[in-house]
Design an enzyme around this catalytic site. Sequence first.
Site, short mmCIF file in Angstrom:
data_model
loop_
_atom_site.label_atom_id
_atom_site.label_comp_id
_atom_site.label_asym_id
_atom_site.label_seq_id
_atom_site.Cartn_x
_atom_site.Cartn_y
_atom_site.Cartn_z
CG ASP A 145 -1.72 1.16 1.48
OD1 ASP A 145 -1.60 2.14 0.71
OD2 ASP A 145 -2.50 1.14 2.44
N GLY A 200 -9.71 4.20 -5.88
CA GLY A 200 -8.40 3.58 -6.06
C GLY A 200 -7.34 4.17 -5.14
CB VAL A 201 -3.69 4.58 -5.62
CG1 VAL A 201 -3.54 5.50 -6.81
CG2 VAL A 201 -2.52 4.73 -4.68
CG ASP A 202 -7.21 10.49 -6.12
OD1 ASP A 202 -6.57 11.15 -5.28
OD2 ASP A 202 -7.97 11.01 -6.96
CB THR A 211 -2.57 -0.19 -14.26
OG1 THR A 211 -2.37 -0.09 -12.84
CG2 THR A 211 -1.31 0.21 -14.99
N1 AR6 Z 1 -1.32 1.53 -2.98
C1 AR6 Z 1 -0.72 1.26 -4.15
N2 AR6 Z 1 -1.39 1.00 -5.29
C2 AR6 Z 1 -2.74 1.03 -5.22
C3 AR6 Z 1 -3.45 1.31 -4.03
C4 AR6 Z 1 -2.68 1.57 -2.86
N3 AR6 Z 1 -3.25 1.86 -1.69
N4 AR6 Z 1 -4.79 1.26 -4.31
C5 AR6 Z 1 -4.91 0.94 -5.61
N5 AR6 Z 1 -3.68 0.79 -6.15
P1 AR6 Z 1 -6.26 3.55 -9.82
P2 AR6 Z 1 -5.92 5.09 -12.32
C6 AR6 Z 1 -3.32 0.45 -7.54
O1 AR6 Z 1 -7.59 3.10 -10.24
O2 AR6 Z 1 -6.13 3.87 -13.13
C7 AR6 Z 1 -9.32 7.58 -9.23
O3 AR6 Z 1 -10.71 7.68 -9.01
C8 AR6 Z 1 -4.34 -0.23 -8.40
O4 AR6 Z 1 -4.37 -1.62 -8.12
O5 AR6 Z 1 -6.06 3.99 -8.42
O6 AR6 Z 1 -4.79 6.00 -12.67
C9 AR6 Z 1 -8.71 8.93 -9.61
O7 AR6 Z 1 -9.34 10.00 -8.94
C10 AR6 Z 1 -3.80 0.06 -9.79
O8 AR6 Z 1 -2.79 -0.88 -10.13
O9 AR6 Z 1 -5.73 4.80 -10.73
C11 AR6 Z 1 -8.94 8.97 -11.09
O10 AR6 Z 1 -10.24 9.39 -11.40
C12 AR6 Z 1 -3.12 1.42 -9.63
O11 AR6 Z 1 -3.05 1.67 -8.22
C13 AR6 Z 1 -8.77 7.52 -11.51
O12 AR6 Z 1 -9.10 6.75 -10.35
C14 AR6 Z 1 -3.84 2.57 -10.28
O13 AR6 Z 1 -5.25 2.38 -10.14
C15 AR6 Z 1 -7.34 7.21 -11.86
O14 AR6 Z 1 -7.27 5.91 -12.38
#
Ligand code: AR6
Length: 167
Positions: free
Chosen positions: A10, A32-34, A120
Amino acid sequence: MARVEVVRGDITREAVDAIVNAANSSLRGGGGVDGAIHWAAGPRLKEAGAALAPCHPGDAVATPAFDLDPPVRHVIHTVGPVWRGGAAGEAALLASCYRRSLEVADSLGARSVAFPAISTGIFGYPPDQAARIAVDTVRSVSTQVELIRLVAYDRPAYDLLTAALDV
Ligand code: AR6
């Protein structure tokens, strides 16, 4: 040249100077990570982000890390491309996210930076192609950052990133 590592976990638990957020242009948080970063950093992150919005795909901006645990001092928000099939400039935008984030890290004097696998998740970028771009780009950038940690949230992402690192 920076040392590049791949870890699984994380990103809000990473002990680095700056963590990168896979944000959206509004910089007000999301899923997600955001969502995880906003939850860990507290409500002031949304206010600080909103004041810097909009952030366009491929660009990056920084805010303080607020309630994130030390040593994290900065959150670098970058906006990845939404995957539209690959012919809409996605690869260049994704590479730009990594490059611009490291430029911002340099401007902050950060020496260690952790990245998630930008685009991703919700944005749908094929993880194998994204892993290749992440590794190639962070390896090719000239930066004062000494440690770049690519953080995989799950096992498949970890395997793709370690494979890309080994090439
Ligand atoms: N730590 C590390 N990686 C993570 C975590 C974490 N805590 N949580 C998720 N991931 P995403 P995007 C991974 O969807 O595709 C949001 O709503 C996850 O498994 O977080 O760039 C934003 O506000 C994946 O591999 O980001 C935008 O609207 C990676 O982080 C949109 O999502 C990216 O997944 C951005 O989408």
